[in-house]
Design a protein around this motif. Structure first.
Motif, mmCIF file in Angstrom:
data_model
loop_
_atom_site.group_PDB
_atom_site.id
_atom_site.type_symbol
_atom_site.label_atom_id
_atom_site.label_comp_id
_atom_site.label_asym_id
_atom_site.label_seq_id
_atom_site.Cartn_x
_atom_site.Cartn_y
_atom_site.Cartn_z
ATOM 1 N N PRO A 14 0.803 -1.229 0.000
ATOM 2 C CA PRO A 14 0.000 0.000 0.000
ATOM 3 C C PRO A 14 0.834 1.275 0.000
ATOM 4 O O PRO A 14 2.004 1.272 0.370
ATOM 5 C CB PRO A 14 -0.805 -0.099 1.296
ATOM 6 N N LEU A 15 0.179 2.358 -0.371
ATOM 7 C CA LEU A 15 0.792 3.683 -0.340
ATOM 8 C C LEU A 15 0.582 4.358 1.005
ATOM 9 O O LEU A 15 1.168 5.406 1.265
ATOM 10 C CB LEU A 15 0.174 4.569 -1.425
ATOM 11 N N ALA A 16 -0.264 3.770 1.853
ATOM 12 C CA ALA A 16 -0.610 4.403 3.119
ATOM 13 C C ALA A 16 -0.756 3.353 4.217
ATOM 14 O O ALA A 16 -1.107 2.207 3.952
ATOM 15 C CB ALA A 16 -1.914 5.181 2.985
ATOM 16 N N GLY A 17 -0.479 3.785 5.440
ATOM 17 C CA GLY A 17 -0.659 2.932 6.610
ATOM 18 C C GLY A 17 0.585 2.144 6.960
ATOM 19 O O GLY A 17 1.545 2.082 6.187
ATOM 20 N N PRO A 18 0.567 1.551 8.156
ATOM 21 C CA PRO A 18 1.713 0.779 8.628
ATOM 22 C C PRO A 18 1.796 -0.577 7.942
ATOM 23 O O PRO A 18 0.854 -1.002 7.274
ATOM 24 C CB PRO A 18 1.406 0.598 10.122
ATOM 25 N N VAL A 19 2.913 -1.246 8.125
ATOM 26 C CA VAL A 19 3.001 -2.661 7.789
ATOM 27 C C VAL A 19 2.749 -3.399 9.105
ATOM 28 O O VAL A 19 3.254 -3.007 10.158
ATOM 29 C CB VAL A 19 4.355 -3.040 7.135
ATOM 30 N N VAL A 20 1.912 -4.434 9.039
ATOM 31 C CA VAL A 20 1.481 -5.159 10.236
ATOM 32 C C VAL A 20 1.908 -6.613 10.102
ATOM 33 O O VAL A 20 1.700 -7.242 9.060
ATOM 34 C CB VAL A 20 -0.057 -5.073 10.400
ATOM 35 N N ALA A 21 2.496 -7.144 11.155
ATOM 36 C CA ALA A 21 2.864 -8.560 11.186
ATOM 37 C C ALA A 21 2.150 -9.223 12.350
ATOM 38 O O ALA A 21 1.830 -8.580 13.351
ATOM 39 C CB ALA A 21 4.377 -8.717 11.349
ATOM 40 N N ALA A 22 1.925 -10.509 12.221
ATOM 41 C CA ALA A 22 1.323 -11.280 13.302
ATOM 42 C C ALA A 22 2.146 -12.538 13.527
ATOM 43 O O ALA A 22 2.746 -13.082 12.595
ATOM 44 C CB ALA A 22 -0.126 -11.645 12.975
ATOM 45 N N ALA A 23 2.167 -12.962 14.781
ATOM 46 C CA ALA A 23 2.788 -14.233 15.163
ATOM 47 C C ALA A 23 1.714 -15.041 15.882
ATOM 48 O O ALA A 23 1.025 -14.513 16.763
ATOM 49 C CB ALA A 23 3.985 -13.987 16.079
ATOM 50 N N VAL A 24 1.569 -16.296 15.493
ATOM 51 C CA VAL A 24 0.523 -17.141 16.067
ATOM 52 C C VAL A 24 1.099 -18.511 16.419
ATOM 53 O O VAL A 24 1.783 -19.130 15.617
ATOM 54 C CB VAL A 24 -0.664 -17.328 15.092
ATOM 55 N N GLY A 155 -5.560 1.410 1.348
ATOM 56 C CA GLY A 155 -4.289 2.103 1.128
ATOM 57 C C GLY A 155 -3.529 1.657 -0.104
ATOM 58 O O GLY A 155 -2.476 2.214 -0.420
ATOM 59 N N TYR A 156 -4.040 0.647 -0.807
ATOM 60 C CA TYR A 156 -3.357 0.168 -2.010
ATOM 61 C C TYR A 156 -3.489 1.201 -3.136
ATOM 62 O O TYR A 156 -4.382 2.046 -3.119
ATOM 63 C CB TYR A 156 -3.910 -1.203 -2.440
ATOM 64 N N PRO A 157 -2.596 1.154 -4.114
ATOM 65 C CA PRO A 157 -2.552 2.187 -5.159
ATOM 66 C C PRO A 157 -3.600 1.994 -6.248
ATOM 67 O O PRO A 157 -3.280 1.774 -7.413
ATOM 68 C CB PRO A 157 -1.128 2.068 -5.708
ATOM 69 N N THR A 158 -4.870 2.092 -5.889
ATOM 70 C CA THR A 158 -5.940 2.018 -6.876
ATOM 71 C C THR A 158 -6.074 3.360 -7.584
ATOM 72 O O THR A 158 -5.579 4.385 -7.108
ATOM 73 C CB THR A 158 -7.279 1.684 -6.197
ATOM 74 N N ALA A 159 -6.789 3.360 -8.697
ATOM 75 C CA ALA A 159 -7.035 4.612 -9.418
ATOM 76 C C ALA A 159 -7.774 5.596 -8.506
ATOM 77 O O ALA A 159 -7.466 6.797 -8.502
ATOM 78 C CB ALA A 159 -7.846 4.327 -10.684
ATOM 79 N N GLN A 160 -8.730 5.105 -7.719
ATOM 80 C CA GLN A 160 -9.482 5.959 -6.793
ATOM 81 C C GLN A 160 -8.547 6.613 -5.780
ATOM 82 O O GLN A 160 -8.658 7.805 -5.495
ATOM 83 C CB GLN A 160 -10.531 5.120 -6.053
ATOM 84 N N HIS A 161 -7.609 5.836 -5.249
ATOM 85 C CA HIS A 161 -6.680 6.352 -4.245
ATOM 86 C C HIS A 161 -5.756 7.411 -4.854
ATOM 87 O O HIS A 161 -5.557 8.489 -4.271
ATOM 88 C CB HIS A 161 -5.882 5.193 -3.651
ATOM 89 N N ILE A 162 -5.198 7.122 -6.003
ATOM 90 C CA ILE A 162 -4.300 8.074 -6.676
ATOM 91 C C ILE A 162 -5.050 9.371 -6.983
ATOM 92 O O ILE A 162 -4.533 10.474 -6.766
ATOM 93 C CB ILE A 162 -3.706 7.466 -7.969
ATOM 94 N N GLN A 163 -6.279 9.248 -7.468
ATOM 95 C CA GLN A 163 -7.085 10.435 -7.774
ATOM 96 C C GLN A 163 -7.339 11.254 -6.514
ATOM 97 O O GLN A 163 -7.245 12.480 -6.521
ATOM 98 C CB GLN A 163 -8.420 10.024 -8.423
#
Length: 188
Positions: A14-24, A155-163
């Motif tokens: 994504p272009l926005a937001g944190p990177v999230v990891a999980a451990a299970v 947050g992914y780089p969709t056309a809507q997000h870029i616009q």
């Protein structure tokens, strides 16, 4: 039987937001586990609740937008993974990590498993927790930044997000080091 933790991340692209990891660390068997990308949002949500209820241990680690911009997405992802492992309430004896890289500073031996989120249930569970956690964060932020569509594209780089970025500028959630944002800000 070895106490095994699975680790995976969500949010590298994504272009926005944190990177999230999980451990299970799974306890009992949980039916329906799969790579989070292959499940619908409703199924992921149901499975995440089940994992939180039935797993022996679940932990989440994150790397902020600032850390992503300062370190790079690869190093920030490894940092989030290490944070998730270190946040587990009980220590595993071994760790399986989705992908080709192992974070430094882990307390026990680990193996990188390419496409591990398709082969190991503990990584599948971590994939689901990471994805549902990050998606919920983006849905929550959609309320603060309603013009960007975070609830839809996460947050992914969709056309809507870029616009939206072109019309409204960036938010504090945007990764300034990512090429589309750099280009829009003329930071190249």
């Amino acid at each position: 039987m070895t106490i095994l933790a699975g680790v995976d991340e969500a949010g590298r692209g994504p272009l926005a937001g944190p990177v999230v990891a999980a451990a299970v660390i799974l306890g009992e068997r949980i039916a329906g586990l799969a790579d989070s990308k292959q499940l619908s949002a409703n199924v992921r949500s149901r499975l995440a609740q089940c994992i939180h209820t039935k797993a022996q241990a679940v932990a989440v680690g994150m790397a902020s937008v600032e850390e992503i911009d300062n370190l790079n997405i690869h190093q920030a992802t490894l940092l989030a993974m290490r944070r998730a492992v270190l946040a587990l309430e009980c220590q595993p004896e071994h760790i399986y990590i989705d992908g080709a890289f192992i974070p430094s500073g882990l307390p026990v031996p680990a193996d990188a498993k390419i496409k591990g989120d398709r082969r190991y249930t503990c990584i599948m569970a971590a994939s689901i927790i990471a994805k549902t956690t990050r998606d919920q964060m983006m849905i929550d932020w959609d309320v603060l930044y309603p013009h960007y569509g975070f609830a839809q594209h996460k947050g992914y780089p969709t056309a809507q997000h870029i616009q939206a970025v072109m019309e409204h500028g960036i938010t504090p959630l945007h990764r300034r080091s990512f090429q589309p944002i750099k280009r829009l800000l003329n930071l190249d």
